[in-house]
Design a protein around this motif. Structure first.
Motif, mmCIF file in Angstrom:
data_model
loop_
_atom_site.group_PDB
_atom_site.id
_atom_site.type_symbol
_atom_site.label_atom_id
_atom_site.label_comp_id
_atom_site.label_asym_id
_atom_site.label_seq_id
_atom_site.Cartn_x
_atom_site.Cartn_y
_atom_site.Cartn_z
ATOM 1 N N UNK A 1 4.580 -9.290 11.578
ATOM 2 C CA UNK A 1 3.877 -8.968 10.347
ATOM 3 C C UNK A 1 3.456 -10.219 9.590
ATOM 4 N N UNK A 2 4.351 -11.202 9.536
ATOM 5 C CA UNK A 2 4.007 -12.470 8.880
ATOM 6 C C UNK A 2 2.824 -13.124 9.596
ATOM 7 N N UNK A 3 2.813 -13.020 10.919
ATOM 8 C CA UNK A 3 1.714 -13.593 11.715
ATOM 9 C C UNK A 3 0.395 -12.889 11.424
ATOM 10 N N UNK A 4 0.420 -11.551 11.355
ATOM 11 C CA UNK A 4 -0.810 -10.818 11.012
ATOM 12 C C UNK A 4 -1.349 -11.305 9.674
ATOM 13 N N UNK A 5 -0.451 -11.549 8.733
ATOM 14 C CA UNK A 5 -0.881 -11.996 7.420
ATOM 15 C C UNK A 5 -1.508 -13.373 7.436
ATOM 16 N N UNK B 1 -1.758 8.402 10.495
ATOM 17 C CA UNK B 1 -1.652 9.819 10.215
ATOM 18 C C UNK B 1 -2.800 10.400 9.425
ATOM 19 N N UNK B 2 -2.809 11.724 9.278
ATOM 20 C CA UNK B 2 -3.897 12.406 8.570
ATOM 21 C C UNK B 2 -3.776 12.238 7.060
ATOM 22 N N UNK B 3 -4.877 12.452 6.369
ATOM 23 C CA UNK B 3 -4.878 12.376 4.906
ATOM 24 C C UNK B 3 -3.890 13.390 4.340
ATOM 25 N N UNK B 4 -3.100 12.948 3.362
ATOM 26 C CA UNK B 4 -2.115 13.825 2.757
ATOM 27 C C UNK B 4 -0.783 13.867 3.466
ATOM 28 N N UNK B 5 -0.639 13.139 4.550
ATOM 29 C CA UNK B 5 0.622 13.110 5.286
ATOM 30 C C UNK B 5 1.752 12.707 4.336
ATOM 31 N N UNK B 6 2.843 13.484 4.288
ATOM 32 C CA UNK B 6 3.894 13.206 3.299
ATOM 33 C C UNK B 6 4.591 11.864 3.502
ATOM 34 N N UNK B 7 4.648 11.371 4.724
ATOM 35 C CA UNK B 7 5.327 10.097 4.989
ATOM 36 C C UNK B 7 4.376 8.906 4.974
ATOM 37 N N UNK B 8 3.172 9.110 5.456
ATOM 38 C CA UNK B 8 2.251 7.987 5.648
ATOM 39 C C UNK B 8 0.994 8.038 4.789
ATOM 40 N N UNK B 9 0.839 9.065 3.989
ATOM 41 C CA UNK B 9 -0.395 9.231 3.238
ATOM 42 C C UNK B 9 -0.703 8.101 2.279
ATOM 43 N N UNK B 10 0.320 7.478 1.709
ATOM 44 C CA UNK B 10 0.105 6.381 0.768
ATOM 45 C C UNK B 10 0.605 5.047 1.276
ATOM 46 N N UNK B 11 0.648 4.889 2.584
ATOM 47 C CA UNK B 11 1.247 3.685 3.168
ATOM 48 C C UNK B 11 0.175 2.720 3.668
ATOM 49 N N UNK B 12 0.355 1.436 3.335
ATOM 50 C CA UNK B 12 -0.430 0.368 3.949
ATOM 51 C C UNK B 12 0.526 -0.493 4.769
ATOM 52 N N UNK B 13 -0.010 -1.190 5.764
ATOM 53 C CA UNK B 13 0.807 -2.133 6.537
ATOM 54 C C UNK B 13 0.021 -3.426 6.715
ATOM 55 N N UNK B 14 0.764 -4.512 6.871
ATOM 56 C CA UNK B 14 0.139 -5.833 6.870
ATOM 57 C C UNK B 14 -0.773 -6.047 8.070
ATOM 58 N N UNK B 15 -0.550 -5.311 9.151
ATOM 59 C CA UNK B 15 -1.409 -5.404 10.328
ATOM 60 C C UNK B 15 -2.880 -5.178 9.984
ATOM 61 N N UNK C 1 8.497 -15.296 -2.574
ATOM 62 C CA UNK C 1 9.037 -16.435 -1.806
ATOM 63 C C UNK C 1 8.215 -16.731 -0.566
ATOM 64 N N UNK C 2 7.052 -16.121 -0.447
ATOM 65 C CA UNK C 2 6.085 -16.326 0.641
ATOM 66 C C UNK C 2 6.440 -15.577 1.922
ATOM 67 N N UNK C 3 7.461 -14.734 1.878
ATOM 68 C CA UNK C 3 7.730 -13.824 2.982
ATOM 69 C C UNK C 3 6.869 -12.576 2.785
ATOM 70 N N UNK C 4 7.043 -11.579 3.634
ATOM 71 C CA UNK C 4 6.177 -10.402 3.543
ATOM 72 C C UNK C 4 6.918 -9.124 3.906
ATOM 73 N N UNK C 5 6.486 -8.051 3.261
ATOM 74 C CA UNK C 5 6.864 -6.714 3.709
ATOM 75 C C UNK C 5 5.974 -6.326 4.884
ATOM 76 N N UNK C 6 6.520 -5.504 5.761
ATOM 77 C CA UNK C 6 5.679 -4.914 6.803
ATOM 78 C C UNK C 6 4.795 -3.831 6.200
ATOM 79 N N UNK C 7 5.382 -2.953 5.375
ATOM 80 C CA UNK C 7 4.640 -1.844 4.810
ATOM 81 C C UNK C 7 4.902 -1.731 3.312
ATOM 82 N N UNK C 8 4.012 -1.021 2.636
ATOM 83 C CA UNK C 8 4.234 -0.712 1.225
ATOM 84 C C UNK C 8 3.710 0.691 0.964
#
Length: 375
Positions: free
Chosen positions: A221-225, A134-148, A187-194
């Motif tokens: 997501x674990x595989x991407x990591x 999404x675009x900069x400042x997007x209310x849902x995705x503006x501060x989101x990272x994903x493990x991909x 525990x060595x698992x992972x979030x998809x997004x943060x």
């Protein structure tokens, strides 16, 4: 077993050149790939498959087809088509950067550096991250990272090596470190997004987009990591990334089901109707090959990881590959894209085909993918 699987994959890829023409495969519907005119985040995987087949066979038909895809990627960047996301690394590492690695074509190198600059536009200085969607400042995705994104960072590391401009490396390292600290759990698992506050960069919460639930572990997501942190170690030499890749790999391999190919989420209730994700196992297999190539000979995890690699690849080749299905378009059955969204929950997915082929040719001929320069 590997040789037969490779020959079948090469034959299917050759047939798909004519079938797809100037279009790009994404995911399939009842065994038939849905095609697009180079507008999706997955289109680099088809280009990468063509380059792998050319390197494996020396057949110029694959080279010519691969070069045509690179020209399409040149037009895509020039016209800024569907690039408002972080997957620019997936798109250009496997197309123009692949051409540079294979042919040392200077125009392909230049295009790849321009793609790295496009990815740098996703950098958000206030929150110190590469925004996923999404675009900069997007209310849902503006501060989101994903493990991909760990698999997109090699484009920036490579650009630093090519130019000496530290901005590429600095951004990649900051993002990799943030991913290591917040996406990988204790525990060595992972979030998809943060999620992070867009103004202050303060951490907010982990979550998922394609996993079973926010606190579960989405297997892809674990595989991407696994693969992505191994690549960050290769580029930086930071042993924290090596250890993170190993932790994620051990978690993944300890949870392989009886046939050694994972379900779509490690926490989803399992019954006869639970979907698999063969692409997660293919990515992990390719990532394990990379990780093993970096480990010292006396590393205590080597034997366990090698055994896990062999189990995963044997499971894919014997039970999920389309070997013996001459009319199949894809290389692997039972991949999943976005189960919660109802998108291709049980079919061919082009990234699964790519990583499966990458793992096979690396095991057979030592041909690596296109994530870094070869020595």
């Amino acid at each position: 077993m590997w040789k037969k699987a490779i020959e079948d994959a090469v034959q299917k890829t050759r047939a798909n050149i004519e079938r797809y023409g100037d279009l790009f495969p994404h995911v399939s519907d009842k065994g038939k790939y849905q095609l697009n005119p180079n507008t999706d985040w997955t289109d680099g995987f088809w280009s990468g498959m063509l380059w792998l087949c050319y390197e494996y066979t020396g057949d110029d038909a694959f080279r010519q087809a691969a070069r045509r895809t690179v020209e399409s990627f040149r037009q895509r960047l020039d016209n800024n088509v569907s690039l408002d996301h972080h997957d620019i690394g997936f798109l250009y590492s496997l197309s123009s950067k692949a051409q540079w690695i294979v042919e040392k074509d200077e125009s392909a190198r230049k295009l790849t550096l321009e793609a790295a600059d496009a990815l740098m536009k996703r950098w958000r200085p206030k929150s110190q991250l590469i925004q996923a969607w999404g675009p900069e400042g997007d209310p849902n995705n503006g501060g989101r990272i994903i493990i991909d994104c760990m698999m997109n960072l090699p484009l920036l590391y490579w650009a630093y090596e090519q130019t000496g401009n530290e901005k590429y490396r600095d951004v990649a390292v900051i993002h990799a470190e943030k991913s290591r600290r917040f996406l990988v759990r204790g525990d060595d698992s992972s979030y998809h997004t943060f999620y992070f506050d867009q103004e202050t960069g303060d951490s907010l919460r982990g979550g998922t987009h394609q996993g079973y639930r926010d606190g579960s572990t989405w297997t892809r997501g674990q595989a991407w990591g696994i693969y992505g942190f191994a690549l960050s170690y290769r580029y930086t030499g930071d042993k924290a990334y090596m250890e993170t890749s190993k932790r994620l790999a051990r978690y993944f391999l300890k949870r392989l089901p009886e046939d050694h190919v994972v379900y779509w989420d490690f926490d989803v209730p399992v019954n006869a109707d639970t979907y698999r994700d063969s692409s997660a196992s293919a990515i992990t297999s390719a990532g394990l090959l990379e990780l093993l190539s970096l480990l010292p000979a006396d590393d205590g995890d080597r034997a366990y990881l090698e055994e896990g690699l062999n189990r995963s690849m044997k499971g894919l080749v014997e039970k999920y590959a389309t070997t013996g299905e001459p009319n199949a378009e894809g290389l692997l059955n039972h991949g999943s894209y976005h189960i919660r969204g109802g998108l291709a929950p049980d079919d061919h997915v082009i990234w699964g085909d790519y990583y499966y082929l990458e793992a096979l040719v690396r095991m057979d001929k030592g041909i690596t993918g296109y994530w870094y320069e070869r020595k």
